[in-house]
Design an enzyme around this catalytic site. Sequence first.
Site, PDB file in Angstrom:
ATOM      1  N   GLY A  63     101.493  56.119 -18.960  1.00  0.00           N
ATOM      2  CA  GLY A  63     100.802  56.397 -17.933  1.00  0.00           C
ATOM      3  C   GLY A  63     100.583  54.974 -16.958  1.00  0.00           C
ATOM      4  O   GLY A  63      99.600  54.963 -16.301  1.00  0.00           O
ATOM      5  N   ASN A 109     102.363  54.154 -14.451  1.00  0.00           N
ATOM      6  CA  ASN A 109     102.584  54.463 -12.773  1.00  0.00           C
ATOM      7  C   ASN A 109     100.967  55.160 -12.639  1.00  0.00           C
ATOM      8  O   ASN A 109     100.616  55.175 -11.317  1.00  0.00           O
ATOM      9  CB  ASN A 109     103.560  55.487 -12.818  1.00  0.00           C
ATOM     10  N   ARG A 132     108.439  79.706 -20.783  1.00  0.00           N
ATOM     11  CA  ARG A 132     108.399  78.440 -20.087  1.00  0.00           C
ATOM     12  C   ARG A 132     107.700  78.863 -18.748  1.00  0.00           C
ATOM     13  O   ARG A 132     106.979  77.966 -18.208  1.00  0.00           O
ATOM     14  CB  ARG A 132     109.735  77.796 -19.448  1.00  0.00           C
ATOM     15  N   MET A 153     107.417  64.465 -18.967  1.00  0.00           N
ATOM     16  CA  MET A 153     108.788  64.882 -19.486  1.00  0.00           C
ATOM     17  C   MET A 153     109.314  66.220 -19.506  1.00  0.00           C
ATOM     18  O   MET A 153     109.626  66.914 -20.653  1.00  0.00           O
ATOM     19  CB  MET A 153     109.037  64.318 -20.935  1.00  0.00           C
ATOM     20  N   ASN A 189     108.241  62.692  -7.677  1.00  0.00           N
ATOM     21  CA  ASN A 189     108.708  62.124  -9.140  1.00  0.00           C
ATOM     22  C   ASN A 189     108.941  60.665  -8.510  1.00  0.00           C
ATOM     23  O   ASN A 189     109.595  60.300  -7.545  1.00  0.00           O
ATOM     24  CB  ASN A 189     109.671  63.061  -9.489  1.00  0.00           C
ATOM     25  N   HIS A 248     111.407  57.807 -10.717  1.00  0.00           N
ATOM     26  CA  HIS A 248     112.648  57.522 -11.493  1.00  0.00           C
ATOM     27  C   HIS A 248     113.188  56.175 -11.546  1.00  0.00           C
ATOM     28  O   HIS A 248     113.505  55.583 -10.374  1.00  0.00           O
ATOM     29  CB  HIS A 248     113.727  58.579 -10.961  1.00  0.00           C
ATOM     30  N   GLY A 272     116.843  71.028  -9.233  1.00  0.00           N
ATOM     31  CA  GLY A 272     117.716  70.117  -9.967  1.00  0.00           C
ATOM     32  C   GLY A 272     116.992  69.060 -10.735  1.00  0.00           C
ATOM     33  O   GLY A 272     115.723  69.065 -10.509  1.00  0.00           O
ATOM     34  N   GLU A 319     108.390  49.794  -9.924  1.00  0.00           N
ATOM     35  CA  GLU A 319     107.966  51.327  -9.509  1.00  0.00           C
ATOM     36  C   GLU A 319     106.300  51.510  -9.374  1.00  0.00           C
ATOM     37  O   GLU A 319     105.648  51.837  -8.647  1.00  0.00           O
ATOM     38  CB  GLU A 319     107.757  51.639 -11.169  1.00  0.00           C
TER      39      GLU A 319
HETATM   40  C1  GRF Z   1     108.658  55.387 -15.686  1.00  0.00           C
HETATM   41  O1  GRF Z   1     109.856  54.877 -15.999  1.00  0.00           O
HETATM   42  C2  GRF Z   1     109.071  56.500 -14.650  1.00  0.00           C
HETATM   43  O2  GRF Z   1     109.968  56.049 -13.844  1.00  0.00           O
HETATM   44  C3  GRF Z   1     109.899  57.674 -15.444  1.00  0.00           C
HETATM   45  O3  GRF Z   1     109.069  57.704 -16.690  1.00  0.00           O
HETATM   46  C4  GRF Z   1     108.592  56.386 -16.775  1.00  0.00           C
HETATM   47  C5  GRF Z   1     106.885  56.609 -17.260  1.00  0.00           C
HETATM   48  O4  GRF Z   1     106.312  55.398 -17.286  1.00  0.00           O
HETATM   49  N1  GRF Z   1     109.904  58.752 -14.890  1.00  0.00           N
HETATM   50  P1  GRF Z   1     104.501  55.380 -17.410  1.00  0.00           P
HETATM   51  O5  GRF Z   1     104.335  56.479 -18.210  1.00  0.00           O
HETATM   52  O6  GRF Z   1     104.069  55.803 -15.900  1.00  0.00           O
HETATM   53  O7  GRF Z   1     104.213  54.086 -17.823  1.00  0.00           O
END
Ligand code: GRF
Length: 217
Positions: A17, A19, A70, A95, A112, A114, A148, A179
Amino acid sequence: MAATGGRRIGVLISGRGSNLQALIRAIQEGRLDATIAVVISNIESAPGLEHARTAGIETLAISHKGWPSRTDFDRRIAGELKARQVDLVCLAGFMRLIGAPLLEAFPNAIVNIHPSLLPSFPGVDAQKQAVEHGVRVTGVTVHLVNAGLDAGPIVLQRPVPVIDGDTAVTLSARILEEEHRAYPEAVRTLLEGGWRIDGRRFIPAGRQGAGNGEAQA
Ligand code: GRF
């Protein structure tokens, strides 16, 4: 008390978490005019849930396991977000693939982050993929979510150089710093509106596209 203001976002997580924390900090520091209405994790022990609680944000843990299909899990998540009048759904280390019920409930309103310059290195372990491939530059992509894998229109990208001797661990740490700057910025751009999607291109407010664009925000 949770920081409040602006439009409402819902954040989906599965783990650390950081981000999510970057979004919380941006709101608290006045760089992002938004309210995090809810943080939902499919993993009950996700450390990110604690960060949200500390900030006074409502949290839900909804396991992806044990549903007849799902689709039912996705429908439940969509229902919780809609019930809280969320405008934008931010995936932050969530995830799970996003299924049709969520995509239909939030068309062009799921974003999202990435850890690569897409379309290079989609999927898991993007930083390890970059090191193993031997690229000299990788980075961060914030993109809208479609059906996708890491494939939707790109809102923002930031390069991060690969340094001699980098491992997946050292590179991940430098990408993560980028990020944390990029995600709040991209979310602000999306919430401010005025952008549109032209083909698979994201056209920011006030910019010319190639024509035939479809208004989205
Ligand atoms: C980050 O690297 C993000 O880009 C990817 O998953 C990771 C999540 O990290 N999708 P956090 O849980 O936000 O620390």
